[in-house]
Enzyme design. Sequence first.
Site, short mmCIF file in Angstrom:
data_model
loop_
_atom_site.label_atom_id
_atom_site.label_comp_id
_atom_site.label_asym_id
_atom_site.label_seq_id
_atom_site.Cartn_x
_atom_site.Cartn_y
_atom_site.Cartn_z
N TYR A 154 10.36 6.03 -4.06
CA TYR A 154 9.35 6.25 -3.05
C TYR A 154 8.06 5.58 -3.49
O TYR A 154 7.57 5.82 -4.60
CB TYR A 154 9.12 7.75 -2.85
N ASP A 249 5.67 0.56 -10.35
CA ASP A 249 4.96 1.64 -9.66
C ASP A 249 4.81 2.81 -10.61
O ASP A 249 5.70 3.64 -10.78
CB ASP A 249 5.73 2.05 -8.41
N LYS A 277 -2.71 9.40 -8.90
CA LYS A 277 -2.57 10.72 -9.52
C LYS A 277 -3.48 10.90 -10.73
O LYS A 277 -4.67 11.15 -10.57
CB LYS A 277 -1.11 10.99 -9.83
#
Length: 438
Positions: A154, A249, A277
């Site tokens: 994702y 990623d 994050k």
Amino acid sequence: MSSTASGNARMNREKSQQIFAKAKQLMPGGVNSPARAFGGVGGDPIVFDRAEGAYLYDVDGNKYIDYIGSWGPMILGHRHPRVVDAVKRAADRAFSFGAPSVGENILAQLIIDLVPSIEMVRLVNSGTEATMSAIRVARGFTGRAGIVKFAGNYHGHVDSLLVAAGSAAATLGVPNSPGVTPGTTQDTHIGRYNDVPHLEQLFAQHGSEIAAVIFEPVVGNMGCVIPSPEFLRSLREITRKHGALLICDEVMTGFRVSIGGAQQLYGIEPDLTTLGKIVGGGMPIGAYGGRADVMKHVLPAGKVFQAGTLSGNPIATAAGIATLEQLRETPPYEYLEKISAQLEAGLAREATQANIPHVITRVGSMLTLFFSSVRPQDWETASQSNTARYASYFWGLADRGIYMPCSQYEALFISAAHTPEDIEATIRSAAEVFKTLA
């Protein structure tokens, strides 16, 4: 300690239920992100009021040991004093400039110093924005259109990447979103994670068209799935051979599995890296960066357009600076490894004693307990898990004051604020729940 319930008692969440009922009238599904909707475990989401250290407190006054940490950012725990102080001082000066500020330089320098492959960086507002921008830069740099992503990985809700996605798309059974047109995905090729022959086949057929491969170096959005050394090595070799860029990623793994992310841990050499994050310490922020010759194609240095009014926001950068400086000056990684291994061993022991088929995967302070007898290597194997059993496990722990990810296909996160006593309380609660699942 932490838990406010034990045994089979059901926690009182009347206020949560009332607030969520109202939320459903105001927001689609009552939430602002589908991962919060409890689609993977059933029931109504728990509404939270405050957080401190390793703990969450809901609107009904129930206390939980938190294993989500805002889906990863809270590696230091909630409301770390250094981060709180930095945010307060930044808020006293300004909420937003829409112009350069010194914090942007400081955070950019920290990222460049800590992440091995990044020579230049651009700050954005989210992980999704980072991956979207990195894809555009890769296409602009190479002059090609094709992108390879892996089923179950994702990368945010970018149209061209929201195919065969993990995270909430997998949990809710909507891997290909309505509204994503065939035109936006026609240049996206789907690979199988950890499958080197399939990757070689994709490049044999489309190598001259592929601008980049984007991948999660440790998958967290179909549960924690670990890459093989052969897969990582092939990613780098094949992309170099065909003139494609490799985009790592690290929105989830950046500063989480090591101070330099998964690329430092595994010796990966990507061309571009996406971050989110932890880089913002819990504030909305993201970043992408990499080779200077590639990044110099971004406007205004180059012609690839990317912009954002709130990019480099002074409050978000202050939280990010405080978090990364704390991680650099007082690294928690040895401690995180110790207590994460403690949780892994305890859950494995109790599940085995209860004769519950299971597999546990872990990299540092990322972990998933799969209710499956098949070790996950890709989406096909991860999706064989018993999601109904996971739902019972989730609610059994929630009613014992333990807050786990509300989906089998999300990794849990352990913070430096967790104590060995928190871990042991979690293991004891899990043992009680396992007995009800046998």
